[in-house]
Scaffold this motif. Structure first.
Motif: not given
Length: 228
Positions: A66-75
């Motif tokens: 599976e792809t590595k997902r970010h542990d943060y969110r930045l809009t």
């Protein structure tokens, strides 16, 4: 290792055609036996090119995960810039790992985002993600009016060159930031964003061009997020 983006399913053996095949054969001049990183919206695979024909390549998936997902969110809310500057900003946001890019129409920005322009942004973002070896593509949202911007993180920042004091923004793992157009924000827009709950920040005393601000301020936020 060369990397490509593939919208199909990764099977034990699968074929690459069209633009992806053209890129492999004519741009990077791949050969049979070469290893290849294949990124999809949900998977990443290390593959081997087993056959390179005239119109397609046969690829064997050696390792799939599976792809590595970010542990943060930045809009990132970016007021629309001229073509070359907006393309640059989208590219750098994607390299730096923004999770969502929202084009914004403001008083002093361009006032239209065409469908073909949004498609171009998506293509730019894909290439930037592959180059930077990210595995999560940013969402390229439809354009919105500045009045529709919503503070959607635990920290929400507007970078504004006319703020009264200079200081660094607070950073969290869940953020939204707003970067203005080439002509800057109007006082009415700043007042409106402040009323919505955004913090108005001027990190440096110099007045930066919009495309410079896009890299400098987003880069700072991302470095701090990765060190929380």
């Amino acid at each position: 290792m060369k990397r490509i983006f593939y919208e199909g399913m990764i099977n034990d053996v699968f074929s690459l055609e069209g633009d992806v095949f053209h890129y492999l054969k004519n741009v990077v001049r791949a050969k049979e036996g070469d290893t290849l990183g294949v990124l999809t919206p949900s998977q990443y695979a290390e593959c081997t090119i087993t056959e390179l024909g005239k119109r397609s390549a046969s690829v064997r998936a050696d390792i799939v995960r599976e792809t590595k997902r970010h542990d943060y969110r930045l809009t990132v809310y970016q007021c629309l810039l001229k073509r070359e500057y907006m393309d640059f900003a989208v590219e750098k946001y994607s390299e730096l790992g923004a999770t969502e890019i929202v084009p914004v129409v403001s008083r002093r920005s361009l006032n239209e985002l065409k469908d073909k322009t949004r498609d171009r942004f998506t293509d730019i973002a894909v290439k930037a993600v592959l180059q930077s070896e990210n595995e999560q593509l940013p969402v390229i949202a439809d354009s919105i009016d500045i009045s529709d911007i919503t503070p959607c993180g635990t920290e929400n920042i507007v970078f504004y060159e006319r703020a009264e004091t200079v200081g660094m923004p607070p950073v969290s793992k869940d953020m939204s930031i707003v970067i203005g157009p080439e002509g800057g924000f109007t006082e009415e827009e700043i007042s409106m964003l402040a009323a919505k709950g955004f913090k108005i920040i001027k990190p440096v005393s110099q007045i930066l061009k919009a495309e410079t601000a896009s890299v400098v301020f987003t880069g700072y936020v991302r470095m701090m997020q990765d060190n929380i």
